[in-house]
Design a protein around this motif. Structure first.
Motif, mmCIF file in Angstrom:
data_model
loop_
_atom_site.group_PDB
_atom_site.id
_atom_site.type_symbol
_atom_site.label_atom_id
_atom_site.label_comp_id
_atom_site.label_asym_id
_atom_site.label_seq_id
_atom_site.Cartn_x
_atom_site.Cartn_y
_atom_site.Cartn_z
ATOM 1 N N LEU A 111 10.439 -15.494 -13.328
ATOM 2 C CA LEU A 111 9.337 -15.873 -14.220
ATOM 3 C C LEU A 111 7.983 -15.670 -13.531
ATOM 4 C CD1 LEU A 111 10.731 -19.117 -15.913
ATOM 5 C CD2 LEU A 111 10.348 -16.889 -16.986
ATOM 6 N N VAL A 112 7.907 -16.011 -12.257
ATOM 7 C CA VAL A 112 6.663 -15.809 -11.508
ATOM 8 C C VAL A 112 6.356 -14.320 -11.401
ATOM 9 C CG1 VAL A 112 5.520 -16.081 -9.263
ATOM 10 C CG2 VAL A 112 6.840 -17.975 -10.223
ATOM 11 N N MET A 113 7.368 -13.520 -11.093
ATOM 12 C CA MET A 113 7.169 -12.072 -10.975
ATOM 13 C C MET A 113 6.630 -11.511 -12.290
ATOM 14 S SD MET A 113 8.568 -10.522 -8.011
ATOM 15 C CE MET A 113 9.297 -9.042 -8.593
ATOM 16 N N GLU A 114 7.236 -11.890 -13.391
ATOM 17 C CA GLU A 114 6.809 -11.382 -14.699
ATOM 18 C C GLU A 114 5.374 -11.802 -15.009
ATOM 19 O OE1 GLU A 114 7.192 -8.899 -17.706
ATOM 20 O OE2 GLU A 114 8.775 -9.234 -16.227
ATOM 21 N N ALA A 115 5.042 -13.042 -14.691
ATOM 22 C CA ALA A 115 3.684 -13.533 -14.955
ATOM 23 C C ALA A 115 2.657 -12.813 -14.078
ATOM 24 C CB ALA A 115 3.621 -15.038 -14.720
ATOM 25 N N LEU A 116 2.957 -12.644 -12.801
ATOM 26 C CA LEU A 116 2.019 -11.971 -11.894
ATOM 27 C C LEU A 116 1.850 -10.497 -12.241
ATOM 28 C CD1 LEU A 116 2.924 -13.521 -8.425
ATOM 29 C CD2 LEU A 116 0.823 -13.869 -9.752
ATOM 30 N N LYS A 117 2.896 -9.895 -12.734
ATOM 31 C CA LYS A 117 2.826 -8.477 -13.108
ATOM 32 C C LYS A 117 1.761 -8.248 -14.173
ATOM 33 C CE LYS A 117 5.971 -4.784 -14.441
ATOM 34 N NZ LYS A 117 7.354 -4.531 -14.884
ATOM 35 N N GLY A 118 1.605 -9.202 -15.074
ATOM 36 C CA GLY A 118 0.617 -9.073 -16.127
ATOM 37 C C GLY A 118 -0.784 -9.500 -15.715
ATOM 38 N N VAL A 119 -0.917 -10.095 -14.527
ATOM 39 C CA VAL A 119 -2.211 -10.594 -14.084
ATOM 40 C C VAL A 119 -2.835 -9.714 -13.014
ATOM 41 C CG1 VAL A 119 -3.359 -12.527 -12.906
ATOM 42 C CG2 VAL A 119 -1.688 -12.981 -14.687
ATOM 43 N N ASP A 120 -2.056 -9.375 -11.971
ATOM 44 C CA ASP A 120 -2.613 -8.634 -10.844
ATOM 45 C C ASP A 120 -1.476 -7.927 -10.096
ATOM 46 O OD1 ASP A 120 -5.278 -8.658 -8.937
ATOM 47 O OD2 ASP A 120 -3.422 -8.609 -7.765
ATOM 48 N N HIS A 121 -1.547 -6.595 -10.039
ATOM 49 C CA HIS A 121 -0.469 -5.832 -9.405
ATOM 50 C C HIS A 121 -0.367 -6.078 -7.906
ATOM 51 C CE1 HIS A 121 -0.253 -2.818 -12.960
ATOM 52 N NE2 HIS A 121 0.532 -3.849 -13.147
ATOM 53 N N ALA A 123 -1.031 -8.950 -6.306
ATOM 54 C CA ALA A 123 -0.349 -10.236 -6.179
ATOM 55 C C ALA A 123 1.131 -10.097 -6.524
ATOM 56 C CB ALA A 123 -1.005 -11.274 -7.079
ATOM 57 N N TYR A 124 1.417 -9.267 -7.507
ATOM 58 C CA TYR A 124 2.811 -9.005 -7.906
ATOM 59 C C TYR A 124 3.602 -8.427 -6.735
ATOM 60 C CZ TYR A 124 6.563 -6.603 -10.552
ATOM 61 O OH TYR A 124 7.756 -6.137 -11.025
ATOM 62 N N VAL A 125 3.023 -7.450 -6.044
ATOM 63 C CA VAL A 125 3.701 -6.830 -4.899
ATOM 64 C C VAL A 125 3.805 -7.827 -3.746
ATOM 65 C CG1 VAL A 125 3.578 -4.989 -3.173
ATOM 66 C CG2 VAL A 125 3.068 -4.488 -5.575
ATOM 67 N N ARG A 126 2.752 -8.597 -3.508
ATOM 68 C CA ARG A 126 2.791 -9.611 -2.446
ATOM 69 C C ARG A 126 3.935 -10.594 -2.676
ATOM 70 N NH1 ARG A 126 -3.477 -11.612 -2.163
ATOM 71 N NH2 ARG A 126 -4.311 -9.886 -0.936
ATOM 72 N N PHE A 127 4.005 -11.130 -3.903
ATOM 73 C CA PHE A 127 5.050 -12.103 -4.213
ATOM 74 C C PHE A 127 6.429 -11.449 -4.108
ATOM 75 C CE2 PHE A 127 7.877 -14.614 -6.832
ATOM 76 C CZ PHE A 127 7.561 -15.915 -6.442
ATOM 77 N N ALA A 128 6.558 -10.242 -4.636
ATOM 78 C CA ALA A 128 7.843 -9.542 -4.597
ATOM 79 C C ALA A 128 8.308 -9.305 -3.168
ATOM 80 C CB ALA A 128 7.742 -8.212 -5.341
ATOM 81 N N SER A 129 7.371 -9.023 -2.264
ATOM 82 C CA SER A 129 7.756 -8.738 -0.879
ATOM 83 C C SER A 129 8.411 -9.942 -0.221
ATOM 84 C CB SER A 129 6.546 -8.280 -0.063
ATOM 85 O OG SER A 129 5.651 -9.338 0.162
ATOM 86 N N VAL A 130 7.986 -11.141 -0.597
ATOM 87 C CA VAL A 130 8.605 -12.353 -0.052
ATOM 88 C C VAL A 130 9.847 -12.714 -0.858
ATOM 89 C CG1 VAL A 130 8.259 -14.820 0.363
ATOM 90 C CG2 VAL A 130 6.408 -13.199 0.825
ATOM 91 N N PHE A 140 8.924 -1.492 0.341
ATOM 92 C CA PHE A 140 7.618 -1.509 -0.321
ATOM 93 C C PHE A 140 7.420 -0.234 -1.131
ATOM 94 C CE2 PHE A 140 6.431 -4.835 2.692
ATOM 95 C CZ PHE A 140 5.623 -5.643 1.926
ATOM 96 N N GLY A 141 7.721 0.906 -0.507
ATOM 97 C CA GLY A 141 7.523 2.193 -1.171
ATOM 98 C C GLY A 141 8.333 2.317 -2.449
ATOM 99 N N ALA A 142 9.595 1.901 -2.385
ATOM 100 C CA ALA A 142 10.451 1.982 -3.568
ATOM 101 C C ALA A 142 9.925 1.060 -4.678
ATOM 102 C CB ALA A 142 11.879 1.597 -3.203
ATOM 103 N N PHE A 143 9.507 -0.129 -4.302
ATOM 104 C CA PHE A 143 9.010 -1.092 -5.290
ATOM 105 C C PHE A 143 7.718 -0.593 -5.928
ATOM 106 C CE2 PHE A 143 6.856 -4.961 -6.679
ATOM 107 C CZ PHE A 143 7.859 -5.542 -7.437
ATOM 108 N N ILE A 144 6.807 -0.103 -5.123
ATOM 109 C CA ILE A 144 5.534 0.409 -5.651
ATOM 110 C C ILE A 144 5.781 1.658 -6.497
ATOM 111 C CG2 ILE A 144 3.316 1.445 -4.988
ATOM 112 C CD1 ILE A 144 3.292 -0.620 -2.665
ATOM 113 N N GLY A 145 6.769 2.467 -6.111
ATOM 114 C CA GLY A 145 7.123 3.630 -6.917
ATOM 115 C C GLY A 145 7.594 3.226 -8.302
ATOM 116 N N GLU A 146 8.423 2.177 -8.371
ATOM 117 C CA GLU A 146 8.879 1.658 -9.667
ATOM 118 C C GLU A 146 7.697 1.163 -10.488
ATOM 119 O OE1 GLU A 146 11.772 -1.456 -9.249
ATOM 120 O OE2 GLU A 146 12.921 -0.306 -7.773
ATOM 121 N N LEU A 147 6.796 0.442 -9.844
ATOM 122 C CA LEU A 147 5.630 -0.118 -10.525
ATOM 123 C C LEU A 147 4.723 0.984 -11.063
ATOM 124 C CD1 LEU A 147 4.022 -2.667 -11.263
ATOM 125 C CD2 LEU A 147 2.945 -2.534 -9.016
ATOM 126 N N SER A 148 4.534 2.043 -10.294
ATOM 127 C CA SER A 148 3.634 3.117 -10.723
ATOM 128 C C SER A 148 4.231 3.947 -11.869
ATOM 129 C CB SER A 148 3.262 4.016 -9.552
ATOM 130 O OG SER A 148 4.405 4.668 -9.053
#
Length: 156
Positions: A111-121, A123-130, A140-148
């Protein structure tokens, strides 16, 4: 309400008003024993939530811990404090409306990931990394690739 200064159980409310988010009441209190003044906030709680940790432990849900986690992810990002409060309140409402007294830490994290994704990318990556326990740069690269590859949702 216990006085945070002297521990007295006899504190008095001097002023009450709705908080900025209108989802809580802000109360100014004074302790007649030591004269200390402090502020408390009162919120509606639909049900008593407990978190089932990955270790199997069951602990009481802590809204402040959720808020701190979100604030850490959003540190030094151009997001208004009121928006953070609304985001956290929205997540808590979603958890309470699930109908279960026990929620998993994974449910909260998603739920936090979904909420942060809509607010700030960022912060979304920061939270996802933890939350997803990134181990190296490839994670990181794979996650950012998915996001982009996803369509933009208007996040900063």
């Amino acid at each position: 309400m216990r006085c945070p200064y002297c521990g007295s159980l006899d504190t008095q409310v001097k002023d009450s008003r709705p908080a900025e988010d209108s989802a809580s009441i802000r109360r100014r209190r004074v302790c007649p024993d030591c004269g200390g003044r402090f502020t408390t906030f009162e919120r509606v709680q639909l049900r008593e939530l407990h978190v089932m940790k990955k270790s199997g432990r069951r602990v009481p849900f802590d809204r402040d811990k959720l808020q701190r986690s979100v604030q850490i992810a959003l540190r030094k990002r151009p997001v208004e404090p009121e928006r953070i409060e609304r985001l956290v309140s929205g997540i808590v409402r979603q958890l309470e409306s699930m109908g279960e007294a026990d929620v998993t830490s994974d449910q909260i994290g998603e739920l936090v990931m979904e909420a942060l994704k809509g607010v700030d990318h960022v912060a979304y990556v920061r939270f996802a990394s933890v939350y997803r326990d990134f181990g190296d740069m490839q994670d990181f690269g794979a996650f950012i690739g998915e996001l982009s590859r996803e369509p933009s949702e208007g996040a900063v």
